[in-house]
Design a protein around this motif. Structure first.
Motif, short mmCIF file in Angstrom:
data_model
loop_
_atom_site.label_atom_id
_atom_site.label_comp_id
_atom_site.label_asym_id
_atom_site.label_seq_id
_atom_site.Cartn_x
_atom_site.Cartn_y
_atom_site.Cartn_z
N GLU A 242 17.07 8.08 -1.09
CA GLU A 242 17.92 6.88 -0.90
C GLU A 242 17.57 6.14 0.39
OE1 GLU A 242 21.96 8.05 -1.16
OE2 GLU A 242 21.87 8.56 -3.28
N ALA A 243 17.07 6.85 1.40
CA ALA A 243 16.73 6.22 2.68
C ALA A 243 15.28 5.76 2.75
CB ALA A 243 17.03 7.18 3.82
N SER A 244 14.57 5.86 1.65
CA SER A 244 13.15 5.51 1.66
C SER A 244 12.92 4.04 1.97
CB SER A 244 12.53 5.84 0.30
OG SER A 244 11.17 5.45 0.27
N LYS A 245 11.84 3.77 2.70
CA LYS A 245 11.43 2.40 3.01
C LYS A 245 10.38 1.90 2.03
CE LYS A 245 14.02 2.34 6.68
NZ LYS A 245 15.28 1.57 6.69
N VAL A 246 10.04 2.72 1.05
CA VAL A 246 9.04 2.34 0.05
C VAL A 246 9.70 1.42 -0.97
CG1 VAL A 246 7.50 3.18 -1.75
CG2 VAL A 246 7.77 4.49 0.36
N ALA A 247 9.04 0.31 -1.27
CA ALA A 247 9.57 -0.63 -2.26
C ALA A 247 9.57 0.00 -3.65
CB ALA A 247 8.73 -1.90 -2.27
N ARG A 248 10.58 -0.29 -4.39
CA ARG A 248 10.69 0.26 -5.75
C ARG A 248 9.99 -0.64 -6.77
NH1 ARG A 248 14.13 4.47 -6.29
NH2 ARG A 248 15.37 5.02 -4.47
N LEU B 70 0.83 -1.21 0.00
CA LEU B 70 0.00 0.00 0.00
C LEU B 70 0.86 1.26 0.00
CD1 LEU B 70 -2.87 -1.01 2.47
CD2 LEU B 70 -3.00 -0.78 -0.01
N MET B 71 1.98 1.23 0.72
CA MET B 71 2.90 2.37 0.68
C MET B 71 3.42 2.60 -0.73
SD MET B 71 5.11 1.82 4.22
CE MET B 71 6.41 2.91 3.65
N ARG B 72 3.75 1.53 -1.41
CA ARG B 72 4.25 1.66 -2.78
C ARG B 72 3.18 2.25 -3.70
NH1 ARG B 72 4.16 -1.43 -7.43
NH2 ARG B 72 5.94 -1.08 -8.83
N LEU B 73 1.94 1.78 -3.56
CA LEU B 73 0.86 2.31 -4.40
C LEU B 73 0.62 3.79 -4.11
CD1 LEU B 73 -1.68 -0.66 -4.20
CD2 LEU B 73 -0.30 0.00 -6.17
N ASP B 74 0.61 4.16 -2.84
CA ASP B 74 0.44 5.57 -2.48
C ASP B 74 1.56 6.43 -3.06
OD1 ASP B 74 -1.86 4.96 -1.10
OD2 ASP B 74 -0.92 4.96 0.88
N SER B 75 2.80 5.90 -2.99
CA SER B 75 3.93 6.65 -3.51
C SER B 75 3.84 6.82 -5.02
CB SER B 75 5.24 5.96 -3.14
OG SER B 75 6.35 6.65 -3.69
N LEU B 76 3.38 5.79 -5.72
CA LEU B 76 3.21 5.90 -7.17
C LEU B 76 2.19 7.00 -7.51
CD1 LEU B 76 3.20 2.13 -8.20
CD2 LEU B 76 4.97 3.82 -8.71
N ASP C 43 7.53 10.90 1.20
CA ASP C 43 6.83 9.69 0.79
C ASP C 43 6.12 9.04 1.97
OD1 ASP C 43 8.56 8.01 2.27
OD2 ASP C 43 9.97 7.84 0.62
N PRO C 44 5.37 7.96 1.76
CA PRO C 44 4.62 7.34 2.85
C PRO C 44 5.47 6.83 4.01
CG PRO C 44 3.75 6.61 0.75
CD PRO C 44 4.98 7.39 0.44
N SER C 45 6.77 6.64 3.81
CA SER C 45 7.64 6.22 4.90
C SER C 45 8.25 7.42 5.63
CB SER C 45 8.76 5.32 4.39
OG SER C 45 9.68 6.03 3.58
N GLY C 46 7.88 8.65 5.20
CA GLY C 46 8.36 9.85 5.86
C GLY C 46 9.67 10.39 5.34
#
Length: 305
Positions: A299-305, A227-233, A280-283
């Motif tokens: 670079e420090a994002s926890k969102v999956a690429r 869900l974090m990845r979808l929100d980020s997209l 991003d959703p991970s802050g």
């Protein structure tokens, strides 16, 4: 006197059962040299039917043993991965763990106890990233042994959706929707998979439903990650449109987020007020790339690429 004989017989049965359990444990230990070597083997030393014959009336206990072994197996692989990757691990790394024994471990556990639902659900989450065909085989086995479990249909439909086999996924959700206790959204999901199955909104609903119906920590973590990845997209699409509009207005790309702020204001983005940077959703702040013409994860994002 009859009661004493009955009690003596029960005691003898218990002793015999414990002896079988102890013999099984000793046999497994003598065939296991060390943990690292065991997990490097390409197959198990006991098949499901063989384990079932050996454990006799203690199949449930043996199933628990194999279930715990499955969890330990994956856990050790994750720890080993973290040791060589600075402590980092994500669900996207599952395919690199070499979990070649997992499907066999889960198969033995469910052969010993065909009604062991958590084992099927665990396999439905982990195996698609490792051996997708084995994941389907395991769930079909679970459905055959537990035909009234609509959750197994949900998991199987999810796997076919991951494979982009939307028609098959729709049929499975429709079949599961007919079972007692199945929620109404199973029917709605079947209909949706016939239409916009590949859309981001369909994916978001798929993950949300999966998270709502599972108590498994691994499943919930996977759902949050997706869900974090979808929100980020979605957010990066908003930012990209703003970047394109800025370039059309000024014939150049912005040199800072502050220049872009008027075009993204009110778009629902999370903004760090200190520097007007969208996060991003991970802050973690997004970053401008390609001389400010494009956006990417930090670079420090926890969102999956």
């Amino acid at each position: 006197m009859r009661n004493m004989k009955r009690e003596a017989a029960l005691i003898l049965m218990l002793v015999a059962g414990l002896a079988v359990s102890a013999s099984l444990s000793r046999w497994l230990d003598t065939h296991r040299t060390d943990q690292a070597k065991q997990f490097a083997e390409s197959r198990l030393y006991l098949s499901g039917p063989a384990a079932k014959r050996l454990t006799l009336a203690f199949n449930g206990l043996a199933a628990d043993w194999y279930w715990m072994r499955s969890l330990q197996y994956v856990g050790r692989k994750i720890v080993s991965h973290q040791d060589t990757h600075n402590g980092e691990f994500g669900l996207s790394d599952l395919s690199s763990l070499d979990l070649r024994l997992l499907s066999s471990l889960l198969d033995v556990a469910t052969t010993l106890d065909p009604q062991f639902i958590p084992v099927y659900e665990y396999g439905a989450v982990i195996l698609p990233e490792v051996e997708p065909d084995q994941a389907i085989t395991l769930l079909n086995k679970g459905i055959a042994a537990n035909p009234s479990s609509w959750r197994l249909y949900q998991h199987l439909g999810y796997i076919y959706w991951q494979r982009r086999e939307y028609a098959q996924a729709s049929e499975i959700y429709a079949a599961g929707a007919k079972l007692p206790g199945a929620p109404p959204w199973m029917t709605a999901m079947s209909a949706r998979l016939k239409g916009d199955a590949g859309s981001r909104d369909a994916a978001r609903e798929m993950y949300q439903r999966l998270g709502e119906t599972s108590d498994d920590k691994t499943v919930k973590e996977m759902v949050v990650a997706h869900l974090m990845r979808l929100d980020s997209l979605d957010e990066r699409e908003v930012i990209t449109r703003a970047l394109n509009e800025f370039r059309m207005r000024f014939d150049r790309c912005p040199i800072s987020w502050r220049e872009l702020a008027p075009l993204v204001r009110g778009a629902g983005l999370r903004i760090d007020p200190a520097n007007a940077t969208p996060v991003d959703p991970s802050g973690v702040p997004y970053r401008l790339i390609n001389d400010g013409c494009s956006v990417d994860l930090g670079e420090a994002s926890k969102v999956a690429r």
